[in-house]
Scaffold this motif. Structure first.
Motif, short mmCIF file in Angstrom:
data_model
loop_
_atom_site.label_atom_id
_atom_site.label_comp_id
_atom_site.label_asym_id
_atom_site.label_seq_id
_atom_site.Cartn_x
_atom_site.Cartn_y
_atom_site.Cartn_z
N VAL A 153 0.85 -1.19 0.00
CA VAL A 153 0.00 0.00 0.00
C VAL A 153 0.89 1.24 0.00
N PHE A 154 0.54 2.21 -0.83
CA PHE A 154 1.33 3.44 -0.91
C PHE A 154 0.41 4.60 -1.27
N GLY A 155 0.93 5.81 -1.16
CA GLY A 155 0.16 7.00 -1.55
C GLY A 155 -1.08 7.23 -0.72
N ALA A 156 -1.08 6.80 0.54
CA ALA A 156 -2.28 6.90 1.38
C ALA A 156 -2.37 8.27 2.05
N ARG A 157 -3.58 8.79 2.13
CA ARG A 157 -3.85 10.06 2.82
C ARG A 157 -5.16 9.96 3.57
N VAL A 158 -5.20 10.56 4.74
CA VAL A 158 -6.42 10.61 5.54
C VAL A 158 -6.67 12.04 5.98
N GLY A 159 -7.93 12.45 5.98
CA GLY A 159 -8.36 13.71 6.55
C GLY A 159 -9.62 13.44 7.36
N TYR A 160 -9.77 14.08 8.50
CA TYR A 160 -10.90 13.73 9.35
C TYR A 160 -11.35 14.91 10.20
N LEU A 161 -12.57 14.81 10.67
CA LEU A 161 -13.13 15.74 11.65
C LEU A 161 -13.96 14.92 12.63
N THR A 162 -13.67 15.06 13.88
CA THR A 162 -14.47 14.42 14.92
C THR A 162 -14.82 15.46 15.96
N GLY A 163 -15.99 15.36 16.56
CA GLY A 163 -16.37 16.36 17.52
C GLY A 163 -17.74 16.12 18.11
N SER A 164 -18.26 17.16 18.71
CA SER A 164 -19.58 17.07 19.35
C SER A 164 -20.26 18.44 19.26
N VAL A 165 -21.55 18.41 18.99
CA VAL A 165 -22.38 19.62 18.96
C VAL A 165 -23.54 19.40 19.92
N ASP A 166 -23.74 20.35 20.81
CA ASP A 166 -24.86 20.21 21.75
C ASP A 166 -26.20 20.32 21.03
N ARG A 167 -26.39 21.46 20.35
CA ARG A 167 -27.67 21.69 19.67
C ARG A 167 -27.44 22.48 18.38
#
Length: 476
Positions: free
Chosen positions: A204-218
């Motif tokens: 495996v080569f050329g791998a990329r990851v982008g992410y967003l994790t979080g929490s929203v009350d309302r």
């Protein structure tokens, strides 16, 4: 990537199923699938039907009904474009569709580059394959947020929402390429009993990851007082972590193999096939190489392995906003520019580098293929996640799927109609695949392209192939 952003999530009222880890429906179960079945079960290379076979090129992606109305340049490959482009990704993503219903949202694209297999005598085969795959996964995105991403905030078609709860969520985009070498051998060849085994090693080569994790009350969706056709998304109690293993940049072959710039790793596949019976051999003609078995049993493990991200220019940011207002401009910034777009809009309290190992879409496949009439088969297959790690949302997702596939096949053509029961979906996905000489076209879910109800997406494949059959006189 687009996903990496909070509202990227929105964009996901669509996309695809990986049709069992991005296998090509119909061809992955066909006795003449050859190199296309080898990614599902490499034991097909033992006692191969082909003397040689070449995949000239194959494209696949999960789409929805909008794809045919707003045919965007390369939109089929959106998950693959996200690491290397910011051009009109918002519009392109809205033509993608999800085969998993509601939660999670799962989108996939794939390119199978020119690849080849060759028979090594009567009982052995070898294949060299090149693939590029991309995935988008979004968990716990409210339907109202998905809807506003799909319909925009400036069209007057976004329903108002008052003080709704949200909670935790995450959005991940990953893409990678691999080169694989597969070997298969037939170790038992009796009249009514045949056993084949196979294995694949992949880099495996050329791998990329982008992410967003979080929490929203309302959150609140409401029209602007000055223009009721334009709405805003207001969120409160917003905590977040966003990150990427490498910034968005153009494709460079030299960089793809550089572990300081992209992730890399190793993986393997294992396969086993047992064929019972020789009943249909009674009606065979000279040079007829069609299978004689009554039932074929198969088992395989695919994509067992991981990707290691230890790049020089990675970034992780964490922060909190007591309140935030997102309009159409902010939505498009996040959708087009992904994690970097999100970071440009929301300040960080802390920052760090990204250093992590994630798993490939590990899967266990079991199948029983029954030949009811000569040339007509029904396959029962089960694909399950293998050794899933709880809480590791960056591991590449593999849906659990049970599929029933009626299939007609001969040396030059295949017609299959897979009926897939995907975990979490409230209705089956009915697909159709046709292989006519050198061309094949397939949909994993014809009903997934309807506008209303259920998971709104289908994996579509288009490919070109060339081959020469392994006749008995050639084997002997």
């Amino acid at each position: 990537m687009k996903k990496s952003a909070l509202y990227s999530a929105l964009f996901f009222s669509l996309i695809s199923s990986v049709t069992q880890a991005q296998q090509i429906p119909g061809l992955s179960t066909s006795n003449y699938g050859g190199i296309y079945r080898a990614t599902y079960n490499p034991s097909v290379l033992g006692g191969p039907k082909h003397k040689w076979q070449i995949n000239i090129g194959t494209l696949g992606g999960s789409i929805n009904y909008r794809y045919f109305r707003f045919l965007g340049e390369n939109s089929l490959l959106y998950p693959l474009l996200a690491p290397h482009s910011t051009k009109e990704l918002y519009g392109r993503s809205r033509t993608m569709g999800s085969l998993t219903n509601e939660d999670p949202i799962h989108v996939a694209s794939e390119i199978r580059w020119p690849s080849a297999m060759i028979a090594l005598g009567k009982y052995q085969g070898l294949a060299l394959q090149f693939r590029t795959r991309g995935y988008v996964l979004a968990n716990h995105i409210p339907s109202a947020v998905r809807n506003l991403y799909f319909h925009r905030l400036d069209t007057g078609s976004t329903p108002s929402v008052t003080n709704e709860r949200w909670g935790d969520f995450n959005i991940v985009q990953q893409s990678f390429s691999d080169v694989s070498l597969s070997y298969g051998a037939q170790i038992l060849d009796l009249e009514s009993h045949k056993i084949k085994i196979g294995a694949t090693a992949k880099r495996v080569f050329g791998a990329r990851v982008g992410y967003l994790t979080g929490s929203v009350d309302r959150f609140i969706i409401s029209p602007q007082s000055a223009n009721s056709d334009i709405s805003d998304l207001s969120i409160s109690g917003f905590t977040y972590e966003s990150g990427y293993s490498a910034p968005n940049r153009g494709v460079s072959l030299g960089n793809l193999f550089n572990s300081d710039k992209y992730g890399s790793g190793w993986g393997y596949d294992l396969g086993f096939t047992y064929e019972l019976g020789s009943y249909w051999g009674k009606s065979k003609e000279v040079f007829d190489e069609s299978p004689e078995y009554l039932i074929r049993l198969g088992a395989s493990l695919t994509d067992i392995g991981s990707i290691r991200y230890k790049t020089n220019d990675s970034r992780v940011e964490r922060g909190r906003q007591a309140a935030a207002l997102i309009g159409q401009t902010e939505l498009e910034t996040i959708a087009d520019k992904g994690v970097e777009g999100f970071m440009s809009l929301y300040a960080a309290d802390t920052s760090a580098t990204f250093n992590k190992t994630v798993r490939l879409p590990q899967a266990l496949h079991l199948e029983a293929d029954i030949q009811l009439v000569k040339g007509f088969f029904v396959t029962l297959s089960q694909t399950k996640r293998f050794k899933e790690r709880s809480g590791e949302y960056l591991d590449i997702y593999q849906p659990n799927v049970f599929t029933i596939t009626p299939r007609f096949e001969d040396e030059d053509s295949d017609f299959a109609f897979p009926i897939s029961f995907i975990e979490g979906n409230n209705r089956p996905s009915i697909g159709a695949v046709g292989h006519f000489g050198p061309i094949f076209l397939g949909l994993s879910s014809v009903n997934g392209l309807w506008k209303r109800g259920g998971a709104r997406g289908s994996m579509v494949y288009l490919g070109f192939t060339a081959w020469k059959l392994n006749r008995k006189k050639d084997k002997d």
